[in-house]
Design a protein around this motif. Structure first.
Motif, mmCIF file in Angstrom:
data_model
loop_
_atom_site.group_PDB
_atom_site.id
_atom_site.type_symbol
_atom_site.label_atom_id
_atom_site.label_comp_id
_atom_site.label_asym_id
_atom_site.label_seq_id
_atom_site.Cartn_x
_atom_site.Cartn_y
_atom_site.Cartn_z
ATOM 1 N N ALA A 128 -6.126 -4.723 16.508
ATOM 2 C CA ALA A 128 -6.463 -4.022 17.755
ATOM 3 C C ALA A 128 -7.902 -3.517 17.788
ATOM 4 N N GLN A 129 -8.496 -3.334 16.609
ATOM 5 C CA GLN A 129 -9.849 -2.774 16.545
ATOM 6 C C GLN A 129 -10.686 -3.588 15.559
ATOM 7 N N THR A 130 -11.964 -3.245 15.514
ATOM 8 C CA THR A 130 -12.865 -3.906 14.572
ATOM 9 C C THR A 130 -12.541 -3.491 13.147
ATOM 10 N N LEU A 131 -12.518 -4.465 12.246
ATOM 11 C CA LEU A 131 -12.348 -4.168 10.832
ATOM 12 C C LEU A 131 -13.660 -3.624 10.280
ATOM 13 N N GLU A 132 -13.582 -2.473 9.652
ATOM 14 C CA GLU A 132 -14.734 -1.874 8.972
ATOM 15 C C GLU A 132 -14.412 -1.831 7.489
ATOM 16 N N ALA A 133 -15.234 -2.503 6.690
ATOM 17 C CA ALA A 133 -14.936 -2.607 5.261
ATOM 18 C C ALA A 133 -16.224 -2.746 4.463
ATOM 19 N N ASP A 134 -16.187 -2.227 3.238
ATOM 20 C CA ASP A 134 -17.279 -2.411 2.287
ATOM 21 C C ASP A 134 -16.925 -3.576 1.372
ATOM 22 N N VAL A 135 -17.859 -4.521 1.248
ATOM 23 C CA VAL A 135 -17.639 -5.710 0.427
ATOM 24 C C VAL A 135 -18.509 -5.614 -0.819
ATOM 25 N N PHE A 136 -17.884 -5.716 -1.985
ATOM 26 C CA PHE A 136 -18.585 -5.663 -3.263
ATOM 27 C C PHE A 136 -18.494 -7.031 -3.944
ATOM 28 N N VAL A 137 -19.580 -7.445 -4.579
ATOM 29 C CA VAL A 137 -19.562 -8.588 -5.483
ATOM 30 C C VAL A 137 -19.717 -8.019 -6.880
ATOM 31 N N ASP A 138 -18.747 -8.284 -7.724
ATOM 32 C CA ASP A 138 -18.615 -7.571 -8.992
ATOM 33 C C ASP A 138 -18.508 -6.076 -8.673
ATOM 34 N N GLU A 210 -10.847 2.111 4.808
ATOM 35 C CA GLU A 210 -10.165 3.403 4.881
ATOM 36 C C GLU A 210 -8.919 3.343 5.763
ATOM 37 N N SER A 211 -9.081 2.909 6.998
ATOM 38 C CA SER A 211 -7.965 2.915 7.926
ATOM 39 C C SER A 211 -7.113 1.666 7.738
ATOM 40 N N THR A 212 -5.800 1.858 7.613
ATOM 41 C CA THR A 212 -4.892 0.725 7.500
ATOM 42 C C THR A 212 -4.154 0.452 8.807
ATOM 43 N N ASP A 213 -4.553 1.125 9.891
ATOM 44 C CA ASP A 213 -3.932 0.869 11.190
ATOM 45 C C ASP A 213 -4.227 -0.555 11.630
ATOM 46 N N ASP A 214 -3.216 -1.285 12.016
ATOM 47 C CA ASP A 214 -3.344 -2.649 12.540
ATOM 48 C C ASP A 214 -3.893 -3.637 11.514
ATOM 49 N N ILE A 215 -3.868 -3.290 10.229
ATOM 50 C CA ILE A 215 -4.335 -4.206 9.193
ATOM 51 C C ILE A 215 -3.288 -5.295 8.957
ATOM 52 N N VAL A 216 -3.746 -6.548 8.894
ATOM 53 C CA VAL A 216 -2.867 -7.672 8.580
ATOM 54 C C VAL A 216 -3.464 -8.421 7.391
ATOM 55 N N ILE A 217 -2.671 -8.578 6.348
ATOM 56 C CA ILE A 217 -3.090 -9.299 5.155
ATOM 57 C C ILE A 217 -2.163 -10.501 4.980
ATOM 58 N N THR A 218 -2.747 -11.681 4.800
ATOM 59 C CA THR A 218 -1.936 -12.871 4.583
ATOM 60 C C THR A 218 -2.317 -13.555 3.279
ATOM 61 N N ASP A 225 3.124 -6.975 3.336
ATOM 62 C CA ASP A 225 3.221 -5.573 3.721
ATOM 63 C C ASP A 225 1.911 -4.878 3.373
ATOM 64 N N ALA A 226 1.198 -4.427 4.394
ATOM 65 C CA ALA A 226 -0.116 -3.815 4.180
ATOM 66 C C ALA A 226 -0.062 -2.299 4.171
ATOM 67 N N SER A 227 1.119 -1.727 4.157
ATOM 68 C CA SER A 227 1.260 -0.269 4.225
ATOM 69 C C SER A 227 0.552 0.408 3.053
ATOM 70 N N GLY A 228 -0.390 1.281 3.369
ATOM 71 C CA GLY A 228 -1.075 2.064 2.351
ATOM 72 C C GLY A 228 -2.135 1.327 1.571
ATOM 73 N N ILE A 229 -2.340 0.040 1.835
ATOM 74 C CA ILE A 229 -3.349 -0.726 1.088
ATOM 75 C C ILE A 229 -4.747 -0.280 1.524
ATOM 76 N N ASN A 230 -5.600 0.030 0.554
ATOM 77 C CA ASN A 230 -6.973 0.450 0.867
ATOM 78 C C ASN A 230 -8.034 -0.330 0.100
ATOM 79 N N LYS A 231 -7.600 -1.266 -0.759
ATOM 80 C CA LYS A 231 -8.562 -2.071 -1.513
ATOM 81 C C LYS A 231 -7.908 -3.391 -1.898
ATOM 82 N N ILE A 232 -8.686 -4.467 -1.797
ATOM 83 C CA ILE A 232 -8.228 -5.781 -2.238
ATOM 84 C C ILE A 232 -9.277 -6.375 -3.170
ATOM 85 N N VAL A 233 -8.827 -6.921 -4.284
ATOM 86 C CA VAL A 233 -9.723 -7.588 -5.231
ATOM 87 C C VAL A 233 -9.327 -9.058 -5.302
#
Length: 267
Positions: A128-138, A210-218, A225-233
């Motif tokens: 529903a909204q723009t994804l805002e995320a910090d991307v790290f390499v290593d 930070e916000s997991t509202d409307d987050i979809v992970i495939t 289930d993306a409930s409570g997820i705040n980081k993906i490696v």
């Protein structure tokens, strides 16, 4: 050698499976769908990927063979009219195996960590909204992403969704990952790389949000289930997928057939 069979329910496929079972019996190759040495998939790429996830806990000890009953598939070396020859070779020839890397997707929340393996890709979106995320390499912050989402793909998955996002096609036995952006924002306020990025085997990608509202992970098209997820490696997994290779598999010929369709010519 114990053989497992995974197939879809299309009429043409069921006919092929019935003939395949007769051939396996003729060559005294036992069927064992619980603990197979070789898994034969009959259908298309979707059937193949389902089979991999079905046996994901045995992935290091299983070899896969794909039989296609429709159009050209990237994971299917054999067509339905070739299975007599395939079973003959399987029964009489020592396996020539080729292995390709898988993607390790680690999901972090306040409750802990969950890990999945992907054959093709994993995507992260906000609907529903723009994804805002910090991307790290290593461990280094690479960019502050703003857009619809991100796709991280294996070399095998580089011919799938990643390609439609403008990603490069990568030789599948290379140990690399590719990240492509999904409708990123690039203006005077927000800047991203705005280009596919390929990283090597000793590197990894971390995405924090930070916000997991409307987050979809495939993972391979299946929503998690993306409930409570705040980081993906994302890492190149230590596990690989193993194919029985019969000498006629050529990746770039398959790419040409799928996307260009020009006649083959050798030099």
């Amino acid at each position: 050698m114990k053989v497992g069979i995974v197939h879809n329910d299309q009429p043409k496929t069921l006919q092929v499976v019935a003939h395949l079972m007769q051939l396996l019996k003729r060559y005294e190759l036992p069927i064992d769908n619980k603990y197979p040495d070789v898994v034969i998939t009959v259908g298309g790429d979707g059937t193949f990927i389902s089979a991999v996830h079905k046996y994901i806990d045995q992935i290091d000890s299983i070899r896969f063979i794909g039989v296609h009953t429709g159009h050209l598939g990237f994971y299917t070396d054999w067509r339905n009219f070739d299975i007599d020859k395939m079973v003959q070779v399987l029964a009489r020839k020592e396996a020539d195996t080729i292995s390709y890397p898988l993607l390790e997707v680690s999901l972090f929340s306040d409750q802990g960590q969950k890990t999945q393996l992907a054959v093709n890709e994993s995507t992260l979106r906000r609907i529903a909204q723009t994804l805002e995320a910090d991307v790290f390499v290593d461990r280094t912050l690479f960019e502050n992403f703003r857009g619809d989402g991100l796709c991280v793909a294996t070399p095998m998955g580089s011919t799938a969704y990643s390609k439609s996002l403008g990603g490069a096609i990568i030789q599948p036995n290379l140990r690399a990952l590719q990240m492509t952006e999904i409708a990123s924002l690039n203006n005077q306020v927000f800047r991203t790389l705005h280009s596919p990025m390929v990283i090597g085997p000793e590197e990894w990608i971390t995405v924090k949000f930070e916000s997991t509202d409307d987050i979809v992970i495939t993972v391979d098209g299946k929503q998690l289930d993306a409930s409570g997820i705040n980081k993906i490696v994302y890492r190149i997994s230590d596990h690989k997928i193993h194919f029985d290779r019969f000498g006629h598999h050529h990746f770039w010929t398959r790419v040409q057939d799928a996307f260009i369709g020009m006649p083959h010519a050798n030099i």
